[in-house]
Write a protein that holds these residues in place. Structure first.
Motif, PDB file in Angstrom:
ATOM      1  N   VAL A 118       0.815  -1.219   0.000  1.00 15.36           N
ATOM      2  CA  VAL A 118       0.000   0.000   0.000  1.00 15.36           C
ATOM      3  C   VAL A 118       0.848   1.269   0.000  1.00 15.36           C
ATOM      4  O   VAL A 118       0.383   2.333   0.382  1.00 15.36           O
ATOM      5  CB  VAL A 118      -0.992   0.014   1.190  1.00 15.36           C
ATOM      6  N   GLY A 119       2.064   1.169  -0.458  1.00 12.29           N
ATOM      7  CA  GLY A 119       2.946   2.326  -0.520  1.00 12.29           C
ATOM      8  C   GLY A 119       2.412   3.445  -1.396  1.00 12.29           C
ATOM      9  O   GLY A 119       2.774   4.612  -1.213  1.00 12.29           O
ATOM     10  N   LEU A 167      -0.180   4.855  -1.128  1.00  5.44           N
ATOM     11  CA  LEU A 167      -0.942   5.766  -0.275  1.00  5.44           C
ATOM     12  C   LEU A 167      -0.076   6.798   0.444  1.00  5.44           C
ATOM     13  O   LEU A 167      -0.601   7.795   0.942  1.00  5.44           O
ATOM     14  CB  LEU A 167      -1.724   4.971   0.777  1.00  5.44           C
ATOM     15  N   HIS A 168       1.234   6.577   0.518  1.00  6.57           N
ATOM     16  CA  HIS A 168       2.114   7.464   1.290  1.00  6.57           C
ATOM     17  C   HIS A 168       2.013   8.941   0.911  1.00  6.57           C
ATOM     18  O   HIS A 168       2.074   9.792   1.801  1.00  6.57           O
ATOM     19  CB  HIS A 168       3.557   6.981   1.251  1.00  6.57           C
ATOM     20  N   PRO A 169       1.850   9.310  -0.345  1.00 11.21           N
ATOM     21  CA  PRO A 169       1.714  10.740  -0.663  1.00 11.21           C
ATOM     22  C   PRO A 169       0.502  11.407  -0.002  1.00 11.21           C
ATOM     23  O   PRO A 169       0.438  12.622   0.098  1.00 11.21           O
ATOM     24  CB  PRO A 169       1.581  10.771  -2.190  1.00 11.21           C
ATOM     25  N   PHE A 170      -0.440  10.597   0.482  1.00 12.11           N
ATOM     26  CA  PHE A 170      -1.663  11.139   1.083  1.00 12.11           C
ATOM     27  C   PHE A 170      -1.641  11.114   2.608  1.00 12.11           C
ATOM     28  O   PHE A 170      -2.625  11.486   3.251  1.00 12.11           O
ATOM     29  CB  PHE A 170      -2.878  10.352   0.570  1.00 12.11           C
ATOM     30  N   ASP A 171      -0.523  10.682   3.210  1.00 17.03           N
ATOM     31  CA  ASP A 171      -0.435  10.542   4.662  1.00 17.03           C
ATOM     32  C   ASP A 171      -0.711  11.846   5.408  1.00 17.03           C
ATOM     33  O   ASP A 171      -1.262  11.822   6.511  1.00 17.03           O
ATOM     34  CB  ASP A 171       0.940  10.013   5.084  1.00 17.03           C
ATOM     35  N   ALA A 172      -0.337  12.971   4.855  1.00 15.87           N
ATOM     36  CA  ALA A 172      -0.499  14.250   5.558  1.00 15.87           C
ATOM     37  C   ALA A 172      -1.935  14.766   5.529  1.00 15.87           C
ATOM     38  O   ALA A 172      -2.273  15.674   6.280  1.00 15.87           O
ATOM     39  CB  ALA A 172       0.441  15.298   4.955  1.00 15.87           C
ATOM     40  N   GLN A 173      -2.768  14.189   4.698  1.00 17.08           N
ATOM     41  CA  GLN A 173      -4.159  14.634   4.588  1.00 17.08           C
ATOM     42  C   GLN A 173      -5.003  14.046   5.716  1.00 17.08           C
ATOM     43  O   GLN A 173      -4.803  12.910   6.125  1.00 17.08           O
ATOM     44  CB  GLN A 173      -4.754  14.196   3.246  1.00 17.08           C
ATOM     45  N   ASP A 174      -5.967  14.820   6.197  1.00 14.78           N
ATOM     46  CA  ASP A 174      -6.922  14.335   7.186  1.00 14.78           C
ATOM     47  C   ASP A 174      -8.200  13.945   6.457  1.00 14.78           C
ATOM     48  O   ASP A 174      -8.906  14.798   5.930  1.00 14.78           O
ATOM     49  CB  ASP A 174      -7.205  15.411   8.231  1.00 14.78           C
ATOM     50  N   TYR A 175      -8.477  12.674   6.439  1.00 16.10           N
ATOM     51  CA  TYR A 175      -9.674  12.168   5.783  1.00 16.10           C
ATOM     52  C   TYR A 175     -10.747  11.765   6.795  1.00 16.10           C
ATOM     53  O   TYR A 175     -11.640  10.989   6.494  1.00 16.10           O
ATOM     54  CB  TYR A 175      -9.327  10.988   4.877  1.00 16.10           C
TER      55      TYR A 175
END
Length: 125
Positions: free
Chosen positions: A24-25, A27-35
């Motif tokens: 699932v790497g 997804l790492h570019p989206f880690d800083a987003q709060d979903y």
């Protein structure tokens, strides 16, 4: 009130939970987003996952589901020292979900695992 079975997952536009290597790497570019994950987790009493997703999460470093009951659908024994709150369960997914609904305060999060999600969908859970 009966616990709801909830699927909250990151899925690519082509319907994949993981890449072609099962990782699932992407997804790492989206880690800083709060979903809304913290709010979502506040309503979860039990996390239900398949064995492959559990094994993958064990490789993340710190256990991301600390403080939650985590039920792993598996026919194999768990590793020698699973995180606190983790237990193995086997059986038909419909029976497992029925048991968890009876035991859980809060909702049940169906965490990843396309096979488990598909089995739940097929049973209209």
């Amino acid at each position: 009130m009966t616990a709801r079975l909830r699927l909250y997952a990151a899925i690519s536009l082509d319907g994949c939970l993981a890449d072609d290597r099962g990782e699932v790497g992407w997804l790492h570019p989206f880690d800083a987003q709060d979903y809304g994950m913290a709010g979502f987790l506040a309503g979860i009493g039990t996390v239900l996952t398949g064995r492959a997703t559990y094994d993958q999460a064990r490789g993340f470093g710190d256990w991301p589901y600390a403080g939650k009951r985590v039920v792993v659908l598996t026919r194999r024994p768990l590793d020698a020292d699973p995180p606190a709150g983790v237990e193995a369960m086997q059986g038909e997914v419909g029976s497992v979900v029925a048991r968890l609904r009876a035991e859980t305060t809060g909702d049940i999060w169906l965490l990843g695992g396309a096979a488990v999600a598909q089995a739940c969908l097929a049973l209209d859970l």
